[in-house]
Design an enzyme around this catalytic site. Structure first.
Site, short mmCIF file in Angstrom:
data_model
loop_
_atom_site.label_atom_id
_atom_site.label_comp_id
_atom_site.label_asym_id
_atom_site.label_seq_id
_atom_site.Cartn_x
_atom_site.Cartn_y
_atom_site.Cartn_z
N HIS A 153 -57.48 13.90 -8.11
CA HIS A 153 -58.61 14.25 -8.99
C HIS A 153 -58.97 15.73 -8.87
O HIS A 153 -60.11 16.12 -9.11
CB HIS A 153 -59.84 13.39 -8.67
CG HIS A 153 -59.56 11.92 -8.60
ND1 HIS A 153 -59.42 11.15 -9.72
CD2 HIS A 153 -59.36 11.09 -7.54
CE1 HIS A 153 -59.16 9.89 -9.37
NE2 HIS A 153 -59.11 9.83 -8.04
N LYS A 280 -55.68 42.22 -15.00
CA LYS A 280 -55.12 40.88 -15.19
C LYS A 280 -53.64 40.81 -14.86
O LYS A 280 -52.87 41.73 -15.12
CB LYS A 280 -55.32 40.42 -16.65
CG LYS A 280 -56.74 40.23 -17.07
CD LYS A 280 -57.43 39.12 -16.30
CE LYS A 280 -56.84 37.75 -16.58
NZ LYS A 280 -56.99 37.34 -17.99
N GLU A 287 -47.75 29.03 -18.66
CA GLU A 287 -48.54 28.60 -19.82
C GLU A 287 -47.65 28.28 -21.01
O GLU A 287 -47.87 27.30 -21.74
CB GLU A 287 -49.56 29.68 -20.17
CG GLU A 287 -50.63 29.84 -19.11
CD GLU A 287 -51.55 31.03 -19.35
OE1 GLU A 287 -52.51 31.19 -18.58
OE2 GLU A 287 -51.29 31.81 -20.30
N TYR A 314 -26.60 4.50 -43.90
CA TYR A 314 -26.96 5.91 -43.93
C TYR A 314 -28.00 6.16 -45.02
O TYR A 314 -27.90 5.64 -46.13
CB TYR A 314 -25.74 6.80 -44.17
CG TYR A 314 -26.09 8.28 -44.11
CD1 TYR A 314 -26.15 8.94 -42.90
CD2 TYR A 314 -26.42 8.98 -45.28
CE1 TYR A 314 -26.50 10.28 -42.84
CE2 TYR A 314 -26.77 10.32 -45.23
CZ TYR A 314 -26.81 10.96 -44.01
OH TYR A 314 -27.18 12.27 -43.95
N GLN A 319 -30.78 13.38 -42.12
CA GLN A 319 -30.55 14.82 -42.02
C GLN A 319 -31.64 15.49 -41.18
O GLN A 319 -31.43 16.56 -40.61
CB GLN A 319 -30.52 15.44 -43.42
CG GLN A 319 -30.19 16.92 -43.45
CD GLN A 319 -29.94 17.42 -44.86
OE1 GLN A 319 -29.05 16.94 -45.55
NE2 GLN A 319 -30.76 18.37 -45.30
#
Length: 453
Positions: A153, A280, A287, A314, A319
């Protein structure tokens, strides 16, 4: 290719919506390999002369070389890779090229091509998984004894080591590899010879064709052979689940590299900065990996949705199988490669790990286990430790410095002996548990296994 039946040219918009050569061109090597095997079977059946077969094989090899060199012009008016190659072959070698499609349909042809393509790409994916496992194993070995909190958790739970943590992902990837290997048995079946849906009155040696192309066996129902896209859906599922595992790894690393955790540091080569905030250092690879997993799962939904309502056999809807397939394979190949590179360069901040792991609350369960060994039933032991934790929180006293005897007489003076990370980890010796000895043993086992692959 169907001019005998139609009096009007195909409308431009119909050509635009119907063409697939803009993306299925990448099947060209497999289409050419399948065509050569098919032509060889025609020759053995007496449908081609030796000279005609030689012309076809040489012509197809020349076309392959031109495509490899980027000197081939694909025409959307010819719809797909199959007709582009066949039309060019006939242009180059004449009537022999027009014989190539005897006893074959684009239905069994495309099924053959995509199976060959999947088989080849599965080998590349397997190699990518192995590379990432090796990178994780290298980090696990370096930090086999570095203690870190494990979470449930997203709350601190119990102590493990960084090595044990990374080995969890090695296990996940091994299951992915197992699924990939298992799926290959269903991919490696030759549909060539099934025709449009009912085979052909001109019977070629299907087993010989399958053997030449490296298939394990031939399909046993012509209708299923041309309608089946299970192998594509299964491969995209395997890729999607592997992506889910990579996404979970990414989430761990995003947390671990944050200032709040500070457990890990990624290389400058695998992070980015901010256009505004100069301080930063962003874990963009993690990500993007997490984000691309949604794309992989979307591709799975797309292929399942495309085939869910199709009657045999088919239908042109099929496709729509290729773009999700190609995209999933391309995405996972790149994601595996960049993650392996990033993990190999990652460093663990051991001092931050030690500081977090020094929280005595991590050994609350060990304290309950100590009570059990004194004869206290576990549920009562759990309650007593819970009271001790509550007192620790209320008074701001670390759990290992609390006078436990004031909680209950069951806590004798040696109860605090459990508050040792070394002792706690050393006691976890059951198979799969995170004792340092276990972790190093697992690393040795994995090193042996991966060195042979």
């Amino acid at each position: 290719m169907w001019k005998g039946r139609f009096a009007k040219e195909t409308a431009e918009l119909v050509q635009q919506i119907g063409e697939s050569v803009s993306y299925d061109w990448r099947l060209y090597q497999h289409d050419i390999a399948g065509s050569i095997a098919h032509a060889r079977a025609q020759y053995k059946a007496g449908l081609l002369t030796e000279e005609e077969f030689s012309q076809i094989e040489s012509g197809l090899r020349e076309i392959e070389a031109d495509i490899n060199a980027g000197n081939f012009e694909f025409r959307t008016s010819l719809e797909d890779i199959h007709m582009n190659i066949e039309a060019e072959l006939t242009r180059r070698i004449g009537p022999a090229g027009a014989k190539l499609h005897t006893a074959r349909s684009r239905n069994d042809q495309v099924a053959t091509d995509t199976r060959l393509y999947c088989r080849a790409e599965m080998e590349v994916l397997a190699a990518g998984i192995r590379d990432l496992q090796r990178a994780l194993l290298d980090r696990a070995e370096k930090y086999a004894a570095t203690v870190v909190p494990a979470y449930t958790h997203l709350q601190r739970g119990q102590p493990v080591t960084v090595g044990h943590h990374f080995l969890a992902y090695v296990e996940m990837l091994e299951r992915d590899l197992g699924r990939l290997t298992d799926a290959r048995t269903r991919v490696n079946v030759s549909p060539l010879g099934s025709g449009a849906l009912a085979g052909s009155t001109i019977n070629l040696d299907r087993h010989g064709i399958a053997k030449e192309l490296g298939f394990d066996r031939v399909s046993t129902n012509s209708m299923d052979a041309v309608a089946d896209r299970d192998y594509i859906a299964e491969l995209i599922f395997v890729i999607g689940l592997c992506g889910v595992h990579l996404s979970r790894l990414s989430e761990d690393l995003i947390l671990w590299t944050s200032a709040e955790f500070g457990f890990a540091a990624l290389s400058d080569a695998h992070t980015t900065g901010s256009s505004l905030m100069p301080q930063k250092k962003n874990p963009d690879v993690c990500e993007l990996t997490r984000g691309k997993t949604g794309r992989l799962l979307g591709n799975l939904v797309a292929i399942l949705t495309a085939i869910k309502g199709l009657p045999l056999t088919y239908n042109r809807d099929l496709q729509e199988d290729k773009e999700p397939l190609f995209d999933s394979i391309d995405t996972l190949k790149l994601t595996l490669a960049v993650n392996a590179e990033m993990i190999a360069a990652m460093e663990i901040r051991e001092e931050r790990c030690r500081a977090a792991a020094s929280d005595p609350m991590l050994l609350a369960t060990d304290l309950a286990d100590w009570l059990v060994r004194q004869g206290v039933p576990f549920r009562h032991a759990h309650e007593l430790v819970g009271k001790a934790v509550a007192a620790s929180v209320a008074t701001g006293t670390p759990l290992d410095q609390l006078d436990l005897a004031t909680i209950d007489p069951a806590f004798t003076s040696d109860a605090t002996s459990v508050f040792s990370l070394e002792t706690a980890l050393a006691a976890r010796t059951n198979p799969g548990a995170p004792s340092i000895e276990n972790v190093r043993s697992e690393i040795a086992r994995w090193n042996t296994g991966l060195s042979s692959n």
